[in-house]
Design a protein around this motif. Structure first.
Motif, PDB file in Angstrom:
ATOM      1  N   ARG A 273      42.755  28.331  42.525  1.00  0.00           N
ATOM      2  CA  ARG A 273      41.913  28.806  41.417  1.00  0.00           C
ATOM      3  C   ARG A 273      40.497  28.246  41.508  1.00  0.00           C
ATOM      4  N   TYR A 274      40.380  26.948  41.780  1.00  0.00           N
ATOM      5  CA  TYR A 274      39.053  26.327  41.845  1.00  0.00           C
ATOM      6  C   TYR A 274      38.300  26.744  43.106  1.00  0.00           C
ATOM      7  N   LYS A 275      39.022  26.899  44.207  1.00  0.00           N
ATOM      8  CA  LYS A 275      38.364  27.345  45.435  1.00  0.00           C
ATOM      9  C   LYS A 275      37.801  28.751  45.268  1.00  0.00           C
ATOM     10  N   LEU A 276      38.561  29.617  44.612  1.00  0.00           N
ATOM     11  CA  LEU A 276      38.081  30.972  44.361  1.00  0.00           C
ATOM     12  C   LEU A 276      36.861  30.944  43.436  1.00  0.00           C
ATOM     13  N   ALA A 277      36.918  30.105  42.411  1.00  0.00           N
ATOM     14  CA  ALA A 277      35.779  29.980  41.500  1.00  0.00           C
ATOM     15  C   ALA A 277      34.532  29.537  42.251  1.00  0.00           C
ATOM     16  N   PHE A 278      34.679  28.576  43.160  1.00  0.00           N
ATOM     17  CA  PHE A 278      33.524  28.089  43.908  1.00  0.00           C
ATOM     18  C   PHE A 278      32.948  29.180  44.804  1.00  0.00           C
ATOM     19  N   GLU A 279      33.816  29.996  45.405  1.00  0.00           N
ATOM     20  CA  GLU A 279      33.326  31.095  46.234  1.00  0.00           C
ATOM     21  C   GLU A 279      32.513  32.082  45.398  1.00  0.00           C
ATOM     22  N   TYR A 280      32.989  32.366  44.197  1.00  0.00           N
ATOM     23  CA  TYR A 280      32.250  33.264  43.314  1.00  0.00           C
ATOM     24  C   TYR A 280      30.910  32.650  42.902  1.00  0.00           C
ATOM     25  N   LEU A 281      30.915  31.345  42.629  1.00  0.00           N
ATOM     26  CA  LEU A 281      29.684  30.669  42.233  1.00  0.00           C
ATOM     27  C   LEU A 281      28.651  30.701  43.356  1.00  0.00           C
ATOM     28  N   ARG A 282      29.098  30.464  44.582  1.00  0.00           N
ATOM     29  CA  ARG A 282      28.180  30.523  45.725  1.00  0.00           C
ATOM     30  C   ARG A 282      27.573  31.913  45.856  1.00  0.00           C
ATOM     31  N   ALA A 283      28.400  32.919  45.594  1.00  0.00           N
ATOM     32  CA  ALA A 283      27.914  34.295  45.706  1.00  0.00           C
ATOM     33  C   ALA A 283      26.933  34.649  44.591  1.00  0.00           C
ATOM     34  N   GLN A 284      27.138  34.089  43.399  1.00  0.00           N
ATOM     35  CA  GLN A 284      26.279  34.390  42.256  1.00  0.00           C
ATOM     36  C   GLN A 284      24.980  33.585  42.272  1.00  0.00           C
ATOM     37  N   ALA A 285      24.972  32.461  42.971  1.00  0.00           N
ATOM     38  CA  ALA A 285      23.802  31.587  42.990  1.00  0.00           C
ATOM     39  C   ALA A 285      22.689  32.158  43.868  1.00  0.00           C
ATOM     40  N   LEU A 286      21.483  31.641  43.664  1.00  0.00           N
ATOM     41  CA  LEU A 286      20.364  32.005  44.530  1.00  0.00           C
ATOM     42  C   LEU A 286      20.634  31.514  45.947  1.00  0.00           C
ATOM     43  N   ASP A 287      20.097  32.199  46.938  1.00  0.00           N
ATOM     44  CA  ASP A 287      20.277  31.713  48.303  1.00  0.00           C
ATOM     45  C   ASP A 287      19.474  30.427  48.495  1.00  0.00           C
ATOM     46  N   ILE A 288      19.583  29.822  49.657  1.00  0.00           N
ATOM     47  CA  ILE A 288      18.989  28.499  49.890  1.00  0.00           C
ATOM     48  C   ILE A 288      17.474  28.521  49.707  1.00  0.00           C
ATOM     49  N   GLU A 289      16.807  29.532  50.235  1.00  0.00           N
ATOM     50  CA  GLU A 289      15.346  29.601  50.146  1.00  0.00           C
ATOM     51  C   GLU A 289      14.882  29.807  48.709  1.00  0.00           C
ATOM     52  N   ARG A 290      15.522  30.723  48.001  1.00  0.00           N
ATOM     53  CA  ARG A 290      15.113  30.969  46.614  1.00  0.00           C
ATOM     54  C   ARG A 290      15.485  29.803  45.702  1.00  0.00           C
ATOM     55  N   SER A 291      16.548  29.097  46.041  1.00  0.00           N
ATOM     56  CA  SER A 291      16.911  27.900  45.280  1.00  0.00           C
ATOM     57  C   SER A 291      15.820  26.842  45.425  1.00  0.00           C
ATOM     58  N   ALA A 292      15.351  26.643  46.658  1.00  0.00           N
ATOM     59  CA  ALA A 292      14.277  25.668  46.894  1.00  0.00           C
ATOM     60  C   ALA A 292      13.010  26.066  46.152  1.00  0.00           C
ATOM     61  N   ALA A 293      12.714  27.362  46.131  1.00  0.00           N
ATOM     62  CA  ALA A 293      11.525  27.832  45.421  1.00  0.00           C
ATOM     63  C   ALA A 293      11.625  27.543  43.931  1.00  0.00           C
ATOM     64  N   LEU A 294      12.814  27.724  43.347  1.00  0.00           N
ATOM     65  CA  LEU A 294      12.990  27.443  41.920  1.00  0.00           C
ATOM     66  C   LEU A 294      12.853  25.958  41.647  1.00  0.00           C
TER      67      LEU A 294
ATOM     68  N   HIS B  55      29.685  33.414  34.315  1.00  0.00           N
ATOM     69  CA  HIS B  55      30.077  33.134  35.696  1.00  0.00           C
ATOM     70  C   HIS B  55      31.484  32.562  35.744  1.00  0.00           C
ATOM     71  N   ALA B  56      31.906  32.189  36.953  1.00  0.00           N
ATOM     72  CA  ALA B  56      33.314  31.851  37.209  1.00  0.00           C
ATOM     73  C   ALA B  56      33.721  30.453  36.787  1.00  0.00           C
ATOM     74  N   ALA B  57      32.784  29.631  36.317  1.00  0.00           N
ATOM     75  CA  ALA B  57      33.138  28.245  35.975  1.00  0.00           C
ATOM     76  C   ALA B  57      32.558  27.850  34.622  1.00  0.00           C
ATOM     77  N   ALA B  58      32.736  28.704  33.643  1.00  0.00           N
ATOM     78  CA  ALA B  58      32.189  28.431  32.316  1.00  0.00           C
ATOM     79  C   ALA B  58      32.828  27.209  31.673  1.00  0.00           C
ATOM     80  N   VAL B  59      33.967  26.746  32.218  1.00  0.00           N
ATOM     81  CA  VAL B  59      34.650  25.599  31.610  1.00  0.00           C
ATOM     82  C   VAL B  59      33.967  24.279  31.922  1.00  0.00           C
ATOM     83  N   GLY B  60      33.145  24.200  32.967  1.00  0.00           N
ATOM     84  CA  GLY B  60      32.443  22.957  33.245  1.00  0.00           C
ATOM     85  C   GLY B  60      32.400  22.592  34.715  1.00  0.00           C
ATOM     86  N   SER B  61      31.795  21.418  34.987  1.00  0.00           N
ATOM     87  CA  SER B  61      31.602  20.944  36.349  1.00  0.00           C
ATOM     88  C   SER B  61      32.927  20.611  37.015  1.00  0.00           C
ATOM     89  N   PHE B  62      32.950  20.727  38.340  1.00  0.00           N
ATOM     90  CA  PHE B  62      34.114  20.296  39.096  1.00  0.00           C
ATOM     91  C   PHE B  62      33.711  19.992  40.528  1.00  0.00           C
TER      92      PHE B  62
END
Length: 281
Positions: A252-273, A213-220
């Protein structure tokens, strides 16, 4: 949301530079017009240290600012000395935390990507204690309790009448890492679900299945100011934190966050997990 002292200081520096560049004056030329050095004016524009409002008033006049612009900048200069709640704590806050607390206190939004621990604003006290005990090996219990107290105090941001919007993309590794043991982690996941139900808190989980994914370097963390030019990226490092505010870094970080949001589960599926992992503990 009220604008705090550090945001006022940063806004002042950005506006002074904008006005000077609009007139075509160099730092040396502008400073000479009002009797301050090139170095002092450069410091004003870099948002470093204190600033004298009479100098700001004089600069605005030389720059041909409107009365409204001049009044606004002088007000910013006068308001840049007010200090935040943490300055009055009985035990001092580590110097490395001062800027983080200041910027967070003034943020209108926070975008977190977390790959190690649940973001601090969403932690339970027991979870926060376990995190600090693991990361601050040489600290006494009293020091750990002080740091946890600060973290709990920070969470009052979310209780304000106009709280910042918190958007957290949390790696599945965070969800499955049993910090503090099974009971502490179950309580933490329940708390995370409760917080995610609030209108100003959004939680998504980035699953293992998403692969690279777009942030393999770590948390931010992206701290959003009242204007885009006041945004700051914060990256946690051992012994403190790294702040970045250059346009290229922010982009760079804003773009990474947009990609992460797109790659993540949506809100409902996140809650289910989150519910599924809680049941497995």
């Amino acid at each position: 949301m009220a604008v705090g002292p550090t945001t006022r200081r940063r806004q002042l520096g950005a506006d002074l530079r904008r006005l000077r560049e609009r007139t075509g004056l160099t730092l040396e030329e502008a400073g000479a017009l009002v009797g301050i050095s090139k170095a002092t004016l450069s410091r004003y524009e870099r948002k470093e240290g204190g600033v004298k409002w009479p100098a700001v008033d004089a600069l605005c006049r030389e720059y041909g600012a409107t009365d409204a612009e001049r009044t606004a900048l002088v007000t910013l200069a006068k308001g840049a000395r007010i200090q935040g709640w943490w300055r009055s704590l009985a035990d001092p806050v580590p110097e490395s935390m001062n800027l983080m607390l200041t910027l967070e206190d003034e943020a209108v939004r926070e975008n977190h990507y977390a790959c190690m621990y649940v973001p601090g604003l969403l932690q339970t006290r027991a979870y926060a204690e376990a995190v600090h005990r693991a990361s601050e090996m040489r600290c006494s219990e009293q020091e750990i309790e002080h740091m946890v107290d600060i973290r709990m105090k920070r969470q009052e941001l979310l209780e304000r009448a106009q709280p910042p919007h918190l958007w957290a993309v949390i790696d599945e590794a965070v969800v499955r890492r049993a910090v503090g043991g099974g009971r502490v982690m179950r309580d933490q996941l329940t708390h995370l679900l409760d917080q995610a139900d609030r209108p100003h808190v959004t939680v998504q989980v980035l699953p293992f299945a998403a692969g690279a994914h777009a942030a393999a370097v770590g948390s931010f963390l992206i701290l959003g100011g009242p204007a885009p030019e006041l945004d700051v990226v914060y990256v946690d490092i051992i012994g403190g934190g790294l702040f970045m505010e250059k346009p290229a870094e922010l982009a760079r970080y804003k773009l990474a966050f947009e990609y992460l949001r797109a790659q993540a589960l949506d809100i409902e599926r996140s809650a289910a997990l989150l519910n599924q992992v809680s049941r497995e503990l």
